[in-house]
Design a protein around this motif. Structure first.
Motif, PDB file in Angstrom:
ATOM      1  N   GLU A   1      18.857  14.724 -44.051  1.00  0.00           N
ATOM      2  CA  GLU A   1      19.521  15.565 -44.641  1.00  0.00           C
ATOM      3  C   GLU A   1      18.583  16.173 -46.078  1.00  0.00           C
ATOM      4  O   GLU A   1      17.704  15.505 -46.441  1.00  0.00           O
ATOM      5  CB  GLU A   1      20.897  15.339 -45.202  1.00  0.00           C
ATOM      6  N   SER A   2      18.878  17.324 -46.409  1.00  0.00           N
ATOM      7  CA  SER A   2      18.182  17.939 -47.606  1.00  0.00           C
ATOM      8  C   SER A   2      18.637  16.639 -48.652  1.00  0.00           C
ATOM      9  O   SER A   2      19.538  16.421 -48.946  1.00  0.00           O
ATOM     10  CB  SER A   2      18.489  19.031 -48.120  1.00  0.00           C
TER      11      SER A   2
ATOM     12  N   SER B   1      10.375  15.443 -48.217  1.00  0.00           N
ATOM     13  CA  SER B   1       9.535  16.452 -48.895  1.00  0.00           C
ATOM     14  C   SER B   1       8.645  15.798 -49.831  1.00  0.00           C
ATOM     15  O   SER B   1       7.341  16.059 -49.861  1.00  0.00           O
ATOM     16  CB  SER B   1       9.942  17.671 -49.240  1.00  0.00           C
TER      17      SER B   1
ATOM     18  N   GLN C   1       6.865  25.310 -46.634  1.00  0.00           N
ATOM     19  CA  GLN C   1       8.089  25.768 -45.953  1.00  0.00           C
ATOM     20  C   GLN C   1       8.196  27.460 -46.106  1.00  0.00           C
ATOM     21  O   GLN C   1       8.487  28.021 -45.155  1.00  0.00           O
ATOM     22  CB  GLN C   1       9.196  25.170 -46.704  1.00  0.00           C
TER      23      GLN C   1
ATOM     24  N   GLU D   1       8.911  21.807 -43.137  1.00  0.00           N
ATOM     25  CA  GLU D   1       9.825  22.573 -42.838  1.00  0.00           C
ATOM     26  C   GLU D   1       9.008  23.878 -42.464  1.00  0.00           C
ATOM     27  O   GLU D   1       9.286  24.939 -42.988  1.00  0.00           O
ATOM     28  CB  GLU D   1      10.678  22.818 -43.936  1.00  0.00           C
TER      29      GLU D   1
ATOM     30  N   HIS E   1      14.549  19.238 -40.841  1.00  0.00           N
ATOM     31  CA  HIS E   1      15.884  18.701 -40.623  1.00  0.00           C
ATOM     32  C   HIS E   1      16.567  19.240 -39.467  1.00  0.00           C
ATOM     33  O   HIS E   1      17.776  18.893 -39.013  1.00  0.00           O
ATOM     34  CB  HIS E   1      16.937  19.255 -41.970  1.00  0.00           C
TER      35      HIS E   1
END
Length: 335
Positions: free
Chosen positions: A50-51, A56, A100, A181, A214
C-alpha cells in the motif's frame, strides 16, 4: 554454485526525524525498517504494498538519492553506502531510475535532444556525431522519431513522456534500473504498451529491474519475484507465480483478493482489512500487521514473528506458521 546477485540489500533502515507539536518534540519515522533482499542479474524483482509502506523510499535509498540510516547496499559486490562521492558518481551510469510522474521528472525547459544528451555529456559517453547517433537509435527503440528531437515535454502525451524518461534511463546502457510506479500515472490503454517496451528493452540490453508498484495485475504480468512490504518491513517473498497461486501472509492474501478478476464469471472472495495502516512514527508492538489481521493471536501483539521458509525461496514472516497446528485451526475457525 553461488547465485549471481547484482544487488544485495542487508538490514536496510531509513529513519526520518521530525518535530511535532508546540514544543517541537522529536519523533522518528521508520520509513524502511530492517529490510533485506537480493536481486539476481537479469531478473525483474518487485516491491509491492500500500501507499506509505516504504517501497519508494527503499528504491531511492538504494540509488543514493537519500542516505541510509543503517544497513548495507551491495552493487556488483561493492558496498555503495561506504564509497566516496567521486566513486559513487562514476557508478551512477550503471544504475538509473524511471520515475512515476513522466512530466515532473523531465525538465520542461529542455528539448528531447537536450534531455537525452545530458547524461551522455555528464558521464562522458561517446563523442560528437556518435552521441547524436545514440540519441536517434534510442528514440527509435522506444517508439519515437527524429521529428520529436526539438520538442519540449509539454508537447507530448503522458505515454510519450514516459517513453522519453525510459530512453533517458536506458541511453547510458546501465546494468540496473529502478522503476518507481512507472505506469500508474498513465491511461490503462497506454500502460500495456509501456510495460511491453520495458520487457523488450530488458531482453535487448540485459537489464535488471527493481519494479515498485501497488498494482498487482501489472506485477503478475512482468516480474520474476515479489517482495511484499508492510509498514517498512518485508512480510513475504516468493517467485511471482508461486505468490499469486499460494500466498502465505494474511496481508498478501488480502492484496491479491483485491485484484480485479479477468472474467465476469470468475469468482474471488474479497478479504476486507479492518482499520487503517498504523503510523510509521508509532508502529504496533510485535507483528506490525496484527492490528488489521483477521487471524491475529495473542502472541502477535507481544512478539515479532520470525521468517518461515517454504519451497523454492518462498518465505513469510507470520506467527501462523510457527504456532501449533491446533492453535492455527482455532484462530481460522473463529476469524
Amino acid at each position: 554454485m553461488a547465485e549471481d546477485y547484482l544487488v544485495k540489500v542487508q538490514n536496510l533502515k531509513k529513519y526520518y526525524e521530525v518535530s511535532k507539536g508546540m514544543f517541537k518534540q522529536k519523533t522518528i519515522i521508520r520509513a524502511v525498517d530492517d529490510v533485506s533482499f537480493s536481486i539476481k542479474r537479469g531478473e525483474t524483482y518487485a516491491l509491492v504494498g500500500e501507499s506509505g509502506c516504504g517501497k519508494s523510499t527503499t528504491g531511492k535509498t538504494i540509488l543514493g538519492l537519500t542516505d541510509a540510516t543503517a544497513g548495507e547496499i551491495y552493487f556488483q559486490g561493492k558496498d555503495i553506502t561506504k564509497i566516496s562521492y567521486s566513486d559513487m558518481r562514476k557508478l551512477r551510469k550503471d544504475f538509473q531510475m524511471i520515475f512515476q510522474d513522466p512530466y515532473a521528472s523531465l525538465n520542461p525547459k529542455k528539448t528531447v535532444r537536450e534531455i537525452l544528451m545530458e547524461p551522455l555529456r555528464i558521464h562522458k559517453k561517446f563523442e560528437g556525431k556518435e552521441r547524436e547517433k545514440k540519441i536517434h537509435e534510442i528514440l527509435e527503440i522506444v517508439g519515437l522519431s527524429k521529428s520529436h528531437l526539438h520538442r519540449y515535454p509539454h508537447e507530448f502525451s503522458g505515454g510519450q513522456r514516459q517513453r522519453i524518461g525510459i530512453a533517458r534511463a536506458v541511453i547510458l546502457q546501465p546494468d540496473f534500473i529502478i522503476a518507481d510506479e512507472p505506469v500508474s500515472a498513465l491511461d490503462v490503454s497506454v500502460q500495456s504498451q509501456v510495460i511491453n517496451l520495458m520487457l523488450d528493452l530488458q531482453k535487448e540490453f540485459g537489464l535488471t529491474y527493481l519494479f515498485i508498484s501497488h498494482d498487482l495485475s501489472v506485477i503478475e504480468h512482468m516480474t520474476d519475484r515479489v517482495a511484499v512490504m508492510y509498514l517498512g518491513k518485508i512480510v513475504e517473498v516468493a517467485e511471482t507465480e508461486e505468490l499469486f497461486e499460494n500466498p502465505k501472509h494474511p496481508y498478501t492474501q488480502a492484496l491479491i483478493s483485491a485484484v480485479p478478476v479477468a472474467h465476469p464469471r470468475e469468482e474471488r472472495k474479497r478479504i476486507i482489512l479492518k482499520g487503517d495502516v498504523p503510523s510509521p512514527a508509532n508502529p504496533p508492538k510485535g507483528c506490525p500487521f496484527h492490528t488489521r489481521c483477521p487471524f491475529a493471536m495473542d502472541i502477535c501483539s507481544e512478539k515479532a514473528p520470525e521468517e518461515v521458509f517454504f519451497t523454492d525461496g518462498h518465505k513469510a514472516t507470520c506467527h501462523l506458521y510457527t504456532n501449533s497446528k491446533e492453535e492455527i485451526k482455532d484462530v481460522i475457525r473463529n476469524s
